[in-house]
Design an enzyme around this catalytic site. Structure first.
Site, PDB file in Angstrom:
ATOM      1  N   GLU A 151       0.830  -1.220   0.000  1.00 29.71           N
ATOM      2  CA  GLU A 151       0.000   0.000   0.000  1.00 29.71           C
ATOM      3  C   GLU A 151       0.857   1.260   0.000  1.00 29.71           C
ATOM      4  O   GLU A 151       0.582   2.203  -0.730  1.00 29.71           O
ATOM      5  CB  GLU A 151      -0.958  -0.010   1.190  1.00 29.71           C
ATOM      6  CG  GLU A 151      -2.031  -1.091   1.103  1.00 29.71           C
ATOM      7  CD  GLU A 151      -2.850  -1.029  -0.181  1.00 29.71           C
ATOM      8  OE1 GLU A 151      -3.013   0.070  -0.733  1.00 29.71           O
ATOM      9  OE2 GLU A 151      -3.302  -2.086  -0.639  1.00 29.71           O
ATOM     10  N   HIS A 209      -5.183  -5.970 -11.035  1.00 26.32           N
ATOM     11  CA  HIS A 209      -4.706  -6.962 -10.054  1.00 26.32           C
ATOM     12  C   HIS A 209      -4.552  -8.337 -10.688  1.00 26.32           C
ATOM     13  O   HIS A 209      -4.192  -9.294 -10.016  1.00 26.32           O
ATOM     14  CB  HIS A 209      -5.672  -7.100  -8.880  1.00 26.32           C
ATOM     15  CG  HIS A 209      -5.772  -5.892  -8.011  1.00 26.32           C
ATOM     16  ND1 HIS A 209      -6.676  -4.881  -8.245  1.00 26.32           N
ATOM     17  CD2 HIS A 209      -5.087  -5.528  -6.902  1.00 26.32           C
ATOM     18  CE1 HIS A 209      -6.545  -3.948  -7.318  1.00 26.32           C
ATOM     19  NE2 HIS A 209      -5.593  -4.312  -6.480  1.00 26.32           N
TER      20      HIS A 209
HETATM   21 ZN    ZN Z   1      -2.526  -2.233  -4.870  1.00 27.66          ZN
END
Ligand code: ZN
Length: 358
Positions: free
Chosen positions: A177, A278
């Protein structure tokens, strides 16, 4: 594309758990699971809107406090106390002793581990390279199944305990993150399609390196998993993603099967997940793994240095495609290490995943 006029294509709100997982959960037969998934999804959408506003208006400039040492992080951990109001109640600041709540302490340590990797391995002072304070909020919402970087701070959910555990558990999730912040302050890769998958991959690469650096592991000892320890007992899977073997991280009746490809011939074309950011990140992830595996030793040293050079050199455009990135890694390897093992390993890795690198 001008970042200030097209918020849709900006690096929006970057969660660790991708939407395709929630698609499955929302359809779960257990109504309690479906309800939790639906609530997480709705909360995510609200955060996305807020993030776009931040992007359009420009985030508040974050200056380090006067007198802060450049080689020390400036961490603050907040507790949302199960609300969705950020940042919440301040519970631990820099240099303060551990508190009772292990979640707070893990967030504090994970911010520190990420700061350490960037400083020690690459000489980078915090996320923006300029000593930016690191803020994190824990206990966001109830049973919240995600963690994210909102453009200016980290946010962690507790998980529902049935599918996901506490999101502060894997240090690579914290590194992942915060690396969205590093990317935001360097190449600023557009969060859509191939540039978006590169953005995701940068977060997985440096997230994994944060963990490897913290554990002092070499490339052959590392598990190359993202989010190991995050899935609740009973879920069939090891983690959210595998860089060593994309597509094998989980295969579960409720979660479905890990959809990541390792090579271009399996590239997934989809409108979901910002064009599969993703999903197709498995391809550059695997290329990095192959380079690190071929070179052996500590992956944050030569392999990580090459990737870091490309991310921060100023030549990587915000709309870069896989082949653009691949070509720059060959140049970066040659610039730093000459025509030796590194350059060869980089060329070979991209060829193995089917991305042209010249
Ligand atoms: Zn990410």
């Amino acid at each position: 594309m001008d970042a200030t006029t097209n918020p849709v294509f900006n690096p929006v709100f970057c969660t660790i758990v991708p939407p395709h997982v929630f698609d499955r959960l929302i359809e779960a037969e257990d109504p309690a699971l479906a309800r939790i998934a639906r609530r997480t999804f709705v909360a995510d959408a609200a955060q996305r809107t807020e993030r776009r506003l931040t992007t359009v208006l420009g985030a508040e400039p974050a200056a380090p406090p006067a007198g802060a040492a450049a080689d020390q992080p400036q961490r603050t951990v907040y507790d949302a106390q199960h609300s969705t109001t950020l940042p919440g109640r301040r519970v631990r600041g820099e240099g303060e002793p551990p508190v009772q709540d292990a979640t707070v302490n893990r967030a504090y340590s994970g911010l520190g581990a990420t700061f350490e990797l960037y400083l020690q391995a690459y000489g980078r002072h915090s996320i923006d390279g300029n000593g930016m304070p690191l803020d994190a909020t824990v206990h966001f919402d109830n049973s919240y199944n995600n963690a994210f970087w909102n453009g200016s701070q980290m946010v962690f959910g507790d998980g529902d305990g049935q599918i996901f555990l506490d999101f502060t558990l894997p240090v690579d999730v914290i590194g992942h993150e915060l690396t969205h912040g590093v990317t935001q302050h360097s190449a600023n890769l557009t969060y859509f399609g191939q540039p978006g998958a590169l953005n995701e991959s940068m977060s997985d690469v440096f997230g994994s390196l944060v963990k490897q650096y913290a554990l002092d592991q070499d490339a052959h000892q590392a598990d190359w998993l993202i989010g190991a320890g995050l899935l609740a007992p009973g879920v069939h899977g090891d983690a959210l993603r595998s860089m060593k073997a994309p597509g094998t991280a989980y295969d579960d009746a409720v979660l479905g099967k890990d959809p990541q490809p390792a090579t271009m011939d399996q590239y997934v074309t989809t409108g979901r997940d910002n064009g599969g950011v993703h999903i197709n990140s498995g391809i550059p992830n695997h290329a990095f793994y192959l380079v690190a595996d071929a070179l052996g030793g500590k992956a944050w040293e030569h392999a990580g240095q090459i990737w870091y050079d490309v991310l921060t050199c100023g030549r990587l455009g915000s709309q870069a495609m896989f082949k653009d990135f691949a070509g720059l890694t060959v140049i970066a390897a040659r610039d730093r290490y000459g025509d030796g093992a590194e350059t060869q390993a980089v060329r070979k890795a991209w060829s193995q995943v089917g991305v042209p690198a010249s």
